[in-house]
Design an enzyme around this catalytic site. Structure first.
Site, short mmCIF file in Angstrom:
data_model
loop_
_atom_site.label_atom_id
_atom_site.label_comp_id
_atom_site.label_asym_id
_atom_site.label_seq_id
_atom_site.Cartn_x
_atom_site.Cartn_y
_atom_site.Cartn_z
N HIS A 60 69.91 97.38 -56.10
CA HIS A 60 69.95 96.26 -55.14
C HIS A 60 70.74 95.06 -55.64
O HIS A 60 71.10 94.19 -54.82
CB HIS A 60 68.55 95.76 -54.80
C1 ZL4 Z 1 55.36 92.16 -55.73
O1 ZL4 Z 1 51.78 92.29 -56.36
O2 ZL4 Z 1 59.72 93.33 -49.25
C2 ZL4 Z 1 55.70 91.16 -56.64
C3 ZL4 Z 1 56.35 92.75 -54.92
C4 ZL4 Z 1 54.72 90.58 -57.39
C5 ZL4 Z 1 52.49 90.15 -58.05
C6 ZL4 Z 1 51.71 89.12 -57.24
C7 ZL4 Z 1 52.47 88.35 -56.20
C8 ZL4 Z 1 51.94 88.64 -54.83
C9 ZL4 Z 1 54.69 94.11 -53.88
C10 ZL4 Z 1 56.01 93.72 -53.99
C11 ZL4 Z 1 52.90 88.39 -53.73
C12 ZL4 Z 1 53.93 89.46 -53.58
C13 ZL4 Z 1 54.79 89.26 -52.36
N1 ZL4 Z 1 53.43 90.93 -57.27
C14 ZL4 Z 1 56.06 90.02 -52.46
C15 ZL4 Z 1 60.19 90.43 -48.63
C16 ZL4 Z 1 59.16 90.29 -49.60
C17 ZL4 Z 1 58.96 88.99 -50.35
C18 ZL4 Z 1 58.13 89.23 -51.60
O3 ZL4 Z 1 62.84 100.57 -55.98
N2 ZL4 Z 1 56.85 89.82 -51.25
C19 ZL4 Z 1 60.29 91.08 -49.87
C20 ZL4 Z 1 61.33 94.76 -52.81
C21 ZL4 Z 1 60.33 94.41 -51.72
C22 ZL4 Z 1 60.16 92.58 -50.10
C23 ZL4 Z 1 61.35 96.22 -53.13
C24 ZL4 Z 1 62.48 97.98 -54.53
C25 ZL4 Z 1 63.37 98.22 -55.73
C26 ZL4 Z 1 63.90 99.66 -55.86
C27 ZL4 Z 1 64.85 99.82 -57.07
C28 ZL4 Z 1 62.31 96.49 -54.26
N3 ZL4 Z 1 60.51 93.03 -51.31
C29 ZL4 Z 1 57.82 90.90 -49.30
C30 ZL4 Z 1 57.05 91.11 -50.59
C31 ZL4 Z 1 53.04 91.91 -56.44
C32 ZL4 Z 1 54.03 92.56 -55.60
C33 ZL4 Z 1 53.70 93.55 -54.66
C34 ZL4 Z 1 57.04 94.30 -53.17
N4 ZL4 Z 1 58.27 93.79 -52.98
C35 ZL4 Z 1 56.99 95.47 -52.43
N5 ZL4 Z 1 58.18 95.64 -51.80
C36 ZL4 Z 1 58.95 94.61 -52.17
O4 ZL4 Z 1 64.64 100.05 -54.74
C37 ZL4 Z 1 64.30 99.48 -58.38
ZN ZN Z 2 62.99 101.84 -54.47
#
Ligand code: ZL4
Ligand code: ZN
Ligand code: CA
Length: 396
Positions: free
Chosen positions: A149
């Protein structure tokens, strides 16, 4: 040294394994889904099966500033190198709203040693690419890479440095055409974007697609890049959007249908395969029904093409599933997957973490009840048809 599974180096076929033991020491935060520690678990399985005897093993070096700025901008890399870590704990969703380059939010936190972590991930992928370029490897494995990404000047979705783009840029110095394949459950948007204007890289991502609820929201079937007549890269970005619950059988059929057509038309001279393990059943973020068998069948299919290949890691948020898949896929690379016992060796460190004692658990062992499959066969046929039509514009 002889090993209990009798795994030895094959003649005339070389696999290199690029690993940096310091990567796993980094933490995104207590409850952040990305756990670099899954790399330790993978390595321990690979070693306990004796697979290391069939490969050339390299301790990956860190990428240099000059290497990182082959794709990323100087001001972004400068900032990454100098920014102070956030105060712990990182597990709050406040973060610094004024931070630049999309850094410091909950997805891409600023943790201790971040720059080191990024340069190790990129270093292992670059080492792998160089082994492919020098023909010292037929397959080079970099499980610490696959961070698809990251953008030229921006962190995104747990990715800060796009090691895949850097590795492909190396391959392009030697190989005329590179086919990028991405089986992570998320869309490989950063790699796609980087090569939208060239016909020397074709990108194909298989992913869950739901623009409203699933990250990053891009990668629709008809998203094939800018179609201006002056863009040589037109029609070279392919996307396979899927819904929750896809099975091994469907995925394998789709993968082989799509990739065989791509290879026939594009005739790649090298392959870059991102093996994100969040497309497996039981992942913390992904909701597919894939088993190690289905996931690894993609690796097996690519290997059989006989084209030099890099295998990257990527996503994967249930560490035991990640380790089983990447260890099994390492076995596929060295052609030992049919020979190794499915019973996880007694002496495997953290053996109890694998929960089931087998490398190939069933869907019932993993999930109890499989996820509902929201992929009608008709949808999959339409995908293959659309891609076949796109490929009419491609010839080499
Ligand atoms: C977390 O529990 O969908 C980050 C991220 C941190 C700790 C505590 C914080 C709680 C799930 C995800 C709040 C978390 C809110 N902690 C996260 C639009 C979003 C904004 C951020 O596999 N919130 C963003 C990214 C995706 C979004 C996926 C995949 C990478 C790869 C290659 C990246 N971002 C909504 C989510 C947690 C967390 C729990 C999380 N973030 C799940 N999905 C996302 O393709 C390596
Ligand atoms: Zn992924
Ligand atoms: Ca993908």
């Amino acid at each position: 040294m002889a090993h209990e599974y009798g795994i030895t180096k094959p003649k005339g076929y070389n696999v290199t394994f690029h690993y940096n033991p310091n990567m796993e020491r980094h933490h995104f935060g207590q409850t952040h889904p990305m756990k670099p520690w899954r790399l330790t678990l993978t390595k321990s399985l690979v070693t306990s099966y004796g697979m290391n005897f069939a490969m050339d093993n390299y301790t990956a070096r860190t990428a240099t500033y000059e290497e990182l700025t082959n794709f990323h901008t100087n001001d972004y890399v400068d900032f990454l190198a100098t920014v102070a870590p956030q105060p712990t704990p990182l597990d709050v969703d406040n973060m610094h709203p004024d931070l630049k380059f999309n850094l410091g939010g909950s997805d891409c936190p600023l943790f201790e040693g971040l720059y080191d972590y990024c340069s190790m991930s990129a270093g292992s992928s670059l080492d792998a690419a160089r082994k492919i370029c020098s023909k010292q490897a037929d397959i080079a494995i970099a499980w610490g890479g696959g961070l698809h990404h990251a953008k030229k000047s921006e962190a995104s979705g747990f990715c800060y440095i796009n090691d895949i783009v850097l590795a492909i840029l190396q391959l392009l110095r030697v190989y005329p055409r590179v086919l990028y394949i991405d089986i992570d459950v998320h869309h490989g948007d950063g790699v796609e974007e980087a090569f939208l204007s060239t016909d020397r890289v074709m990108t194909v991502s298989f992913h869950k697609y739901d623009p409203n609820t699933f990250f990053p929201g891009t990668g629709a079937l008809d998203d094939n890049g800018p179609r201006s007549e002056h863009n040589p890269g037109a029609h070279h970005a392919l996307n396979v959007p899927l819904n929750d619950g896809i099975t091994d059988e469907q995925y394998k059929w789709l993968f082989e249908s799509v990739i065989s057509r791509c290879v026939e038309k594009f005739r790649p001279s090298a392959i870059a395969l991102q093996c994100g393990a969040d497309s497996l059943a039981g992942d913390r973020l992904g909701k597919f029904n894939l088993l190690v068998e289905g996931h690894s069948s993609c690796v097996e299919f690519c290997k059989k093409l006989g084209i030099p290949m890099i295998m990257f890691g990527g996503g994967g948020y249930t560490p035991r599933n990640v380790a089983r898949a990447w260890a099994y896929e390492t076995a596929v690379a060295i052609n030992q997957h049919k020979n190794i016992p499915t019973q996880i060796p007694e002496h495997t460190p953290w053996r109890e973490r694998f929960r089931h004692e087998t490398l190939l658990p069933t869907i019932e062992q993993i999930l109890g009840e499989p996820r509902q499959n929201r992929n009608p066969q008709k949808k999959l046929q339409d995908i293959v048809q659309h891609i076949t039509e796109q490929l009419r514009f491609v010839s080499h």
